[in-house]
Each structure stands twice: as C-alpha cells, then as structure tokens.
Design a protein around this motif. Sequence first.
Motif, PDB file in Angstrom:
ATOM      1  N   GLN C 279       0.830  -1.204   0.000  1.00 33.50           N
ATOM      2  CA  GLN C 279       0.000   0.000   0.000  1.00 33.50           C
ATOM      3  C   GLN C 279       0.866   1.257   0.000  1.00 33.50           C
ATOM      4  N   LEU C 324      -5.582   3.454  -1.840  1.00 39.00           N
ATOM      5  CA  LEU C 324      -6.154   3.604  -0.498  1.00 39.00           C
ATOM      6  C   LEU C 324      -6.729   2.268  -0.028  1.00 39.00           C
ATOM      7  N   SER C 326      -9.598   1.121  -0.183  1.00 40.35           N
ATOM      8  CA  SER C 326     -10.895   1.247   0.480  1.00 40.35           C
ATOM      9  C   SER C 326     -11.967   1.417  -0.593  1.00 40.35           C
ATOM     10  N   ASP C 408     -10.664  10.204   5.172  1.00 40.90           N
ATOM     11  CA  ASP C 408     -11.173   9.049   5.921  1.00 40.90           C
ATOM     12  C   ASP C 408     -10.048   8.286   6.594  1.00 40.90           C
ATOM     13  N   GLN C 409      -8.899   8.237   5.908  1.00 38.88           N
ATOM     14  CA  GLN C 409      -7.773   7.473   6.459  1.00 38.88           C
ATOM     15  C   GLN C 409      -6.776   8.381   7.166  1.00 38.88           C
ATOM     16  N   SER C 410      -7.155   9.648   7.352  1.00 31.48           N
ATOM     17  CA  SER C 410      -6.314  10.643   8.033  1.00 31.48           C
ATOM     18  C   SER C 410      -4.914  10.720   7.453  1.00 31.48           C
TER      19      SER C 410
END
Lengths: 115, 179, 490
Positions: C279, C324, C326, C408-410
């Motif tokens: 990732q 991401l 996601s 969302d994932q900061s």
Amino acid sequence: MIDLGLYNYWIVIALMMSGLYALIARGNLIRKLIGLNIFQASVFLLYISVGFVRDGAAPILAPDVESYSNPLPHVLILTAIVVGVATTALGLALAVRIHGAYGSIDDDVLDRQRD
Amino acid sequence: MIEELIDVLLLVALLLVALQVIGSRGLLAAIMTFGAFSLVCAGLFITLDAVDVAFTEAAVGAGVATLLMLAALRRCGGEPEESPRVHWGGLVTVLVLGGLLVWGIRDLPPVGLADNPAHEHVAPRYLEQSGTEIGIPNVVTSVLASYRGFDTLGEVVVIFTAGLGVWLLLSGRRPEEEE
Amino acid sequence: MILSHAQVLVVALPLLAVPICALLPGRRLPGVFATLVAWAVLALALLLMQEVSAAGVLRYQLGGWAPPWGIEYRLDRLAALVQLLLALIAAVVLPYAARSLSDEVGERSGGAFAALLLLLTGLLGIVATGDAFNVFVFLEISSLASYTLIALGRRRRALVASFRYLILGTVGATFFLIGLGLLYALTGTLNMDDLAARMPPLAGSPAATTALFFIVVGLGLKAAMFPLHQWLPDAYAEAPPAVSAFMAATSTKVALYALARFLFGVFGLQQLTEVPMLQEGLQWLAVAGMLGGSILALRAADIGRILALSSVAQVGYILLGFALLSTAGVAAGLVHLFNHALMKGALFLALGAMIHRCGGGELARLEGVGHRMPWTMAAFMVGALSLIGVPLTAGFVGKWYLVSAVIDQSAWWLVAAILVSSILSVFYLWRIVEVAYRRPAVMPPRAEAPLILLLPTMLLALANLLVGLNSSPLVSWAEAASLSLLGTGS
C-alpha cells in the motif's frame, strides 16, 4: 533418477535477464528487437516448463498412454509466439522507416537529433 | 534419466547461445545466431513434450523472424555499431528483477510432478474429455480450435493488425524521407 | 436475438468492420464508415449499461464452453462503465478523425481507420473478457494498432516515438505474461473469477507476491504509471492529433481498469494487505506521478507534451484512489478515471483543432490563438479548468471524492500532495493560456476551426460541465462498482 527440481526455472530466469539486459543496453534498434525476442522466448520456456509432466507423453491422445503433459500452456504459447513475431515484424518495419528518415538506427544517434 | 540429461544440456546450450547472440560482433552474426537460438529452443520444447510449440517455434522463430530480420538488415544495415559497454542502470534493473524472480519461483512446485496444481485443475478435462467432446486426438488442437477458440481468433486479428501496420508504414507517401 | 448477444457484439462489431474499412477507397469514406460503426457501438454499450444496472453481472460463454474451460465474457458495473466510456469517446472522436486524420494520411485513410477500429476493438475486448490470458491477446491487438497509429504522425520523430513505445509496451505485456504464468503454475486456471476463488490460501506467499509485482509493473507500463511513463509524452505529442485525443482518453484508462480488475478482482484485498509495503509503495508511486508529471509539464515546450505529462500526473490521482485500498478510494479513482477521459479528450481535441489551423503544437506557434479561434480556446479553457479541479467541472468531482477518501484514512500528507499537484497544474496550464491570449505583433485574421472539428470538441467540453453540475449518476454507479469489486472479490 535425477531430480531436476526447479533447475529449468533458474535457466529461464538467467535467459530472461540476458534478453532484457540486451534490450536496455544495446543502442541498435534491431539488436533491441533481438533482445526482446530472447526475453519473450524465455517466458515461453517458463510456461512450457510449468506444463511439463515427467514420464508423461505429448498431449496427443493414444490408447495405451496413462499420463500426458499439460496441453493448456502449449496452447497459450502457440498464441504468444505468433503475437511475438507480429510485434517483431512491426518493429522491423519501423526500424526500416527510421533508417529512411534519419539515416541511422542507433538509439543514441536518434537521441541527439532534436526533431 | 536420458531425458533429464538432454534437458540439462539443452538448457545450458540455450543460455550459451543466447549470450553468444547478445555478445556477437556484427548484426549479421547476431541474427544468424538468433536463428540458432530459436532452433535450440524448439529442441527443448520437444523434450518438454510440446511438439506443436516446437514446430511453431522452429517455423516462426528460426524461420520467419530470422528472415524478417535479415530483410530489415538489408535495408538498414551497414552502420558501424558502437562497441558494447556496461550499462549500469540496465545491469541493476536486471539483477533486481532476477533476484525477485528467484525469490518468487523458489516457492513454485518442482518442474514435472504430475500432481502440481497446474495439472490438477482445468487441464484434466481437456485430456479426459476432448476425445469425445471434440473428437480429435491432438488435445492442443482441440483446445486451440474449440475450448479457447476465441484466443485463436484474437491471434488472427493480431497478425492482421501487424500486417496492416507494416503495409501502412512501408507503403504510401513518406514526406520526411524525400527531403 | 441481438440483445442476448450484445455483450459479444459490442466487441465483434468494430472487429467485423475492420476489413471492410481497410478496403474502402478514397479519403473521406473510411472515416464516415468508422463513425457509423462507433455510433452503433455506443448504442450497444448504452443497452448493456441498462442490462447491467438491472442484472448486476452479465455472463456469456464464448463457443458455448463453460468457464474455466472456455473463455467467458463478463460484464459487471465496473466493466460496463469503462465500456461506455470507450464507446462515448469513440463516438465523439471518430467524426473529428474523419476530417482530421484523413487529412493527415491522405490515400492511406482506409488503413488508418481500420487501425483505429482495431485499437477500439482491442480496448473493448480487454474490458469485456473474464479470462486473464484473453486480456493479453486483446492488449496486444490494441498495442499493435497504437504503434501503427502513432507512426502515422507527420513528423519523423513519430517513428522513433512509436518504436520506443513498441519496445516498452511489449516489455510491459511480457511482464504481464510472466505474472500470469506464475499464477497459472499456482492455481491451474486462467479465468479471473476462478483465480480469485483460488487465491486466498496463497495470500502473501512469495510466488503470488512476485506474480502481483509483475502484473502491476506490466500494466503500469501500459498505464504510464510514473516512473514507467517515458514512452507517453513523445507518443502523444507526435501521433496525429485525433489519435492522441482518442488514446489519451482511453488507452491508459483501460490499463488502469485492468489493474483495478487484477488488484481487487483477482488478488483481492486480503492478499493486498498481507504484502508488506504494498500500500505504501503504491501510494508513493502515485504521489511521485502526481508531482513528477506536473513538474515535468512546467518545462515542456509543446502543448501536446504538456497535456501528456499532465496525464502522468492524473494517472497518479487514479492510482492513489486505488492505493487507499478502500471502497471510497476505489470509487473516487473510478470517478476520476471517467472524468479524466472527458477532460483530456476535450483538451486534445481542442489542441488538434489549433494544430489544424496553426500547423503545429509548439507554444511559440500558438501565440494569440485565443483571439484567432475563440470557440476552440473556450473549449480548451473548460477542459483546463476541469483538469485543475475547479468546482462545477467534472475534474472537481473526482478530486473532491478522492480528498474525502484520503481524509477518511487521516493521511494528511496525501491531501497536501493533491493540493500541491493541483496548484502546479494551474501553473503549467497558465503557460498555455498566457500565450494563447497574448497579442502578437502581427495579428493573423480570425480563423475558427471547421465545424466538424469544433463540434466534437465542444461536446466533450460540455460533458465536463454536465458531469460537474450533476455528478450523482456517475458517483453512485462508481460506488456500486467499487462495492461489488471489493466486497466479495468476484
């Protein structure tokens, strides 16, 4: 019985990398295509080695044969060989045209031409 | 025993020929040695039970590809080649990729075992049923022409595309070359 | 009757039209014929879109052999979206090409449009199939057609650009083949759904990880993922303008589609999260592309090159969405994939119209073009604003969802990267606008592009505004596609 283990694959990797190296390192366009062909041929060998079954026969059905090699990789590689030569033909045609336009098929010489 | 020995020897020969192609002086020598490389390749395919592939490799690799290269050389040869020097970037790339492949392939099952995953799924159906489903003994032909016939159609289209490309490139006006 | 075969017909139709097109005489006829084919493809794609929205996934067994033994065509929401995009771009670009490309190639028009139809067939085939090896075959069809079309560019540099793309493209396809070979050795199958079902026990194993690496790099080469983008600027700058417009809007998008398909539909989230650094690696590559592409675009001297390098940056945004890992991220990536095709299509078509009038795409040559060709330049401006991501344009939508998926994932550094890259895009686009509206010493008379070039350009520019004003159909479709792609792995 000699157990070959992964021996085929080690040679295949060495072949792949020599072909790829020739493609990167040599400036002559025809040499690049030759390197590309060696690279591709070694991938063909990878597939055929995957399909090999020791003590198996070639996959042509016969009444007294128990075990065959795997036909599927053969089918895929037949296609891939044809794709490979088609690419080579187009690459060579481009090389001929480049020679006509620049008078050279050396990548370094072509790099120095601004247009 | 004999088969394994032939396999070992042919593979070593193939690697040596490949290095010869790459290191050879002069394009003509390189192309001719490349033809020999394809022939050794075809020989290996026979020992690995891939007879159809061997024929094709001999005809297409050693035959057509080599001839095309010779034809191209006739039209754009004669240029002095640079003497090969070490290309460090290329060397590093190749070593990294080769290392990765060695790491990954160590994980594969040994070559030639009958119970390898590749031989347990999909392929058995071709071997066991193509005789009745298609009715010709050569399983490779059955798969090529029927089960995966669509790939073969694609293959024909690839040849057509390349032929069209070569025709477009080598025919018609070439304004830049008339200057 | 037609309906039940539409899934195959959408690929077969342009293919069947190829030999006819190649034999058509004259300059104009092949282009007109190819345009009609593209419109029929669009009609089929719209029909299939409807079918998919009702049925979810459409399957078709080619030759009547059930998968995994035979080759299966498989159309889900993701594939249907990209298929529609291809059909849409083809339907808009081909009438344009019927004038612009045939002017460039003259008597070889029949062959050139046959190659364009082959490129379309190849791309549609990649999207339609559910078989991993079949992807390779159609990838090569589209690639060989691309090399040919690029080589038709008017300058001799086009030949070199085409050759270099041929070498790198073939290396990419061969890398893909290596990855596929490893997967086959591990699973014995080539059907993508079947592969997906057999992957979980192999998650994180060295062989599967190596396969993943080679497939990502192979498709990354075709998608011009930074730093594998070297072939792209020359190719897009040298190809005939209509070809650049079509390729810029479709080729890299289809490679990204295939990447998403393999990442999520074959390997699956579980596998991806088990590979260490995957990732992070993908995110770094994405950011490097977003910044690297933009910085290189700041220094380019040719508008085609600026737009091409900007594509490298935009591929970075799409890849970032995927990286991401996601649902929101992949959905944002898909939205941007679709929208980027609309904006780059509009920009390259506008550029082609300018080249048609001014004889070349170098910045120096286009001084005052905004006064000479106000409508063309207006369409270009809309595309440019969309590319920057100004609200009420399509480009804003993708970036908005991308930023919110990142938040969302900061991952604040990624937000910063998106912002910096967007600001850079203002600078490199400003270089074009500044030249276009500068008054040269001797002002050439007003000379708008011919209507047949202007209309498709305006149409794509308008599409950017339409999506910008009402993005909800696209966004909800992309979200559903992403959900089904990541949800079950099939």
